[in-house]
Design a protein around this motif. Structure first.
Motif, mmCIF file in Angstrom:
data_model
loop_
_atom_site.group_PDB
_atom_site.id
_atom_site.type_symbol
_atom_site.label_atom_id
_atom_site.label_comp_id
_atom_site.label_asym_id
_atom_site.label_seq_id
_atom_site.Cartn_x
_atom_site.Cartn_y
_atom_site.Cartn_z
ATOM 1 N N ASN A 166 -71.669 18.809 -20.247
ATOM 2 C CA ASN A 166 -70.807 18.832 -21.424
ATOM 3 C C ASN A 166 -69.367 18.743 -20.951
ATOM 4 O O ASN A 166 -68.862 19.669 -20.322
ATOM 5 C CB ASN A 166 -71.027 20.108 -22.248
ATOM 6 C CG ASN A 166 -70.311 20.012 -23.582
ATOM 7 O OD1 ASN A 166 -69.193 19.497 -23.656
ATOM 8 N ND2 ASN A 166 -70.956 20.465 -24.641
ATOM 9 N N THR A 167 -68.739 17.620 -21.215
ATOM 10 C CA THR A 167 -67.384 17.387 -20.685
ATOM 11 C C THR A 167 -66.297 17.692 -21.720
ATOM 12 O O THR A 167 -65.123 17.521 -21.439
ATOM 13 C CB THR A 167 -67.232 15.939 -20.178
ATOM 14 O OG1 THR A 167 -67.340 15.043 -21.291
ATOM 15 C CG2 THR A 167 -68.279 15.583 -19.142
ATOM 16 N N ASP A 168 -66.696 18.144 -22.922
ATOM 17 C CA ASP A 168 -65.701 18.374 -23.987
ATOM 18 C C ASP A 168 -64.667 19.427 -23.587
ATOM 19 O O ASP A 168 -63.463 19.238 -23.782
ATOM 20 C CB ASP A 168 -66.397 18.824 -25.279
ATOM 21 C CG ASP A 168 -67.125 17.683 -25.960
ATOM 22 O OD1 ASP A 168 -66.734 16.514 -25.776
ATOM 23 O OD2 ASP A 168 -68.095 17.958 -26.698
ATOM 24 N N GLY A 169 -65.145 20.549 -23.063
ATOM 25 C CA GLY A 169 -64.238 21.652 -22.741
ATOM 26 C C GLY A 169 -63.293 21.296 -21.616
ATOM 27 O O GLY A 169 -62.088 21.614 -21.660
ATOM 28 N N LEU A 170 -63.820 20.622 -20.603
ATOM 29 C CA LEU A 170 -62.966 20.200 -19.500
ATOM 30 C C LEU A 170 -61.930 19.194 -19.994
ATOM 31 O O LEU A 170 -60.779 19.196 -19.543
ATOM 32 C CB LEU A 170 -63.836 19.582 -18.402
ATOM 33 C CG LEU A 170 -63.419 19.880 -16.982
ATOM 34 C CD1 LEU A 170 -63.209 21.359 -16.765
ATOM 35 C CD2 LEU A 170 -64.452 19.354 -16.005
ATOM 36 N N GLY A 171 -62.349 18.344 -20.930
ATOM 37 C CA GLY A 171 -61.422 17.378 -21.532
ATOM 38 C C GLY A 171 -60.267 18.090 -22.231
ATOM 39 O O GLY A 171 -59.100 17.715 -22.081
ATOM 40 N N LEU A 172 -60.604 19.135 -22.969
ATOM 41 C CA LEU A 172 -59.577 19.922 -23.670
ATOM 42 C C LEU A 172 -58.619 20.573 -22.662
ATOM 43 O O LEU A 172 -57.390 20.477 -22.789
ATOM 44 C CB LEU A 172 -60.266 21.010 -24.512
ATOM 45 C CG LEU A 172 -59.362 22.089 -25.100
ATOM 46 C CD1 LEU A 172 -58.478 21.529 -26.203
ATOM 47 C CD2 LEU A 172 -60.186 23.263 -25.648
ATOM 48 N N VAL A 173 -59.211 21.212 -21.650
ATOM 49 C CA VAL A 173 -58.402 21.928 -20.655
ATOM 50 C C VAL A 173 -57.497 20.945 -19.898
ATOM 51 O O VAL A 173 -56.305 21.197 -19.701
ATOM 52 C CB VAL A 173 -59.329 22.695 -19.683
ATOM 53 C CG1 VAL A 173 -58.587 23.163 -18.452
ATOM 54 C CG2 VAL A 173 -59.979 23.885 -20.410
ATOM 55 N N ARG A 174 -58.031 19.814 -19.492
ATOM 56 C CA ARG A 174 -57.228 18.842 -18.740
ATOM 57 C C ARG A 174 -56.098 18.282 -19.603
ATOM 58 O O ARG A 174 -55.006 18.036 -19.115
ATOM 59 C CB ARG A 174 -58.104 17.692 -18.213
ATOM 60 C CG ARG A 174 -58.936 18.085 -17.004
ATOM 61 C CD ARG A 174 -59.601 16.865 -16.392
ATOM 62 N NE ARG A 174 -58.620 15.942 -15.827
ATOM 63 C CZ ARG A 174 -58.133 16.017 -14.592
ATOM 64 N NH1 ARG A 174 -58.534 16.968 -13.774
ATOM 65 N NH2 ARG A 174 -57.246 15.139 -14.160
ATOM 66 N N ASP A 175 -56.383 18.082 -20.887
ATOM 67 C CA ASP A 175 -55.317 17.557 -21.747
ATOM 68 C C ASP A 175 -54.166 18.561 -21.829
ATOM 69 O O ASP A 175 -53.000 18.187 -21.708
ATOM 70 C CB ASP A 175 -55.875 17.237 -23.144
ATOM 71 C CG ASP A 175 -54.890 16.406 -23.959
ATOM 72 O OD1 ASP A 175 -54.212 15.530 -23.365
ATOM 73 O OD2 ASP A 175 -54.772 16.631 -25.179
ATOM 74 N N ILE A 176 -54.519 19.836 -22.024
ATOM 75 C CA ILE A 176 -53.464 20.865 -22.139
ATOM 76 C C ILE A 176 -52.707 21.008 -20.809
ATOM 77 O O ILE A 176 -51.473 20.973 -20.782
ATOM 78 C CB ILE A 176 -54.087 22.224 -22.559
ATOM 79 C CG1 ILE A 176 -54.632 22.125 -23.988
ATOM 80 C CG2 ILE A 176 -53.058 23.354 -22.448
ATOM 81 C CD1 ILE A 176 -55.464 23.325 -24.428
ATOM 82 N N LEU A 177 -53.458 21.152 -19.708
ATOM 83 C CA LEU A 177 -52.812 21.455 -18.418
ATOM 84 C C LEU A 177 -52.153 20.231 -17.794
ATOM 85 O O LEU A 177 -50.990 20.282 -17.405
ATOM 86 C CB LEU A 177 -53.831 22.039 -17.432
ATOM 87 C CG LEU A 177 -54.570 23.333 -17.838
ATOM 88 C CD1 LEU A 177 -55.397 23.850 -16.667
ATOM 89 C CD2 LEU A 177 -53.602 24.410 -18.303
#
Ligand code: ATR
Length: 300
Positions: free
Chosen positions: A110-121
């Motif tokens: 599931n890459t959704d959460g990592l996608g969110l985190v990478r966008d923010i950071l």
């Protein structure tokens, strides 16, 4: 690495499966990644009928398909179908990326959460570590991003939901797992709490980062958040995206939020994580985000 001009072999096949699927931006995003990285892949969109998911996945891999993205409403079925799950996918109860490993095991990520985190950071230079985070919503979208969010070690994480019981269940599930598996995938953060909107209004708390994981923006609505949640230091992130600022972004702007963001960056980043799992190459996301944003703005 295979080259764009290596015509001996057919290009490796990937697809996104969901229902509906015609509006998916995944084919466009992955075509841009392939062109940018010189990977010879084809990526298509397949609409799957309810009840037909398992067979569609079986057929795809039987015909030498290399990897799938899975979207609404099949993420949970994909999770159940996978023979092996990444740590984030186990907890998410949902899978958006499937690949067949060399031993023929169907692996779910599931890459959704990592996608969110990478966008923010990475894309916006934001912080999660040590921050007070409010996650709005307790459905599949919220559950799907919780593990990568917690892995960034926020000081506290409060889940607020219209149906408070669902927020309570989510907080309880993840608190239990945090205690059991305090490791690099899930550091022991100080607290995961839950609340309804009324409870939140009574506490007058403010947050450094507010993430909207509800479906409210789709209905043109804003969750009934108390004004005190948002200060001049608050980042407001809507997991939905649109050409114009979403209702939740407008809510943040009207209350003087420091930054308001929509989820277009998250969409492209989660696709990049899938591409990395499949191809072992991380594509650059900035030019792809820019291109899709420009196209969205052209629709206004
Ligand atoms: P998803 O898988 O997209 O998360 P879901 O499981 O139906 O879909 O969850 C939708 C989330 O949005 C839920 O948290 C829902 O709140 P409830 O649990 O109370 O249903 C939330 N939601 C949907 N519309 C909303 C609205 N207008 N205001 C606030 N929350 C809303």
């Amino acid at each position: 690495m295979s080259s764009l001009f290596d015509f001996d072999k057919p290009a490796d096949a990937y697809a996104v499966m969901g229902n509906p699927i015609t509006h998916s931006k995944s084919p466009q995003i992955h075509a841009a990644f392939a062109a940018q990285t010189g990977q010879r892949v084809v990526y298509s969109a397949t609409q799957v009928d309810p009840g037909g998911f398992e067979q569609a996945v079986g057929n795809f891999f039987a015909h030498n398909g290399k990897g799938l993205n899975i979207t609404v409403p099949f993420k949970r079925e994909a999770w159940a179908l996978a023979g092996e799950l990444g740590p984030e996918a186990k907890l998410a109860g949902a899978v958006n990326t499937l690949l067949m490993d060399k031993d023929g095991v169907l692996v779910g990520r599931n890459t959704d959460g990592l996608g969110l985190v990478r966008d923010i950071l990475h894309n916006h230079g934001g912080r999660i570590e040590g921050q007070k985070v409010l996650l709005i919503g307790a459905g599949g979208a919220a559950r799907g991003v919780l593990q990568p969010l917690l892995a960034e070690a926020p000081a506290e994480l409060l889940i607020v939901n219209r149906t408070p019981n669902r927020a309570y269940e989510l907080a309880t599930d993840f608190s239990a797992v945090c205690k059991e598996q305090s490791n690099e995938h899930m550091p022991n953060i100080s607290s995961i709490k839950s609340a309804g909107f009324d409870d939140l209004a009574n506490t007058k708390q403010s947050f450094d980062l507010i993430i909207n994981a509800t479906a409210a923006s789709l209905q043109g609505e804003v969750p009934p958040l108390p004004d005190a949640c948002c200060t001049a230091n608050t980042w407001c992130y809507d997991m939905m995206y649109s050409a114009e600022p979403t209702p939740f972004m407008q809510w943040g702007e009207q209350r003087g939020a420091k930054v308001t963001l929509d989820g277009l960056g998250m969409l492209v980043e989660q696709a990049a994580e899938s591409f990395l799992h499949w191809r072992g190459v991380r594509p650059k996301t900035a030019p792809v985000i820019q291109k899709i944003r420009a196209e969205l703005l052209n629709t206004l």
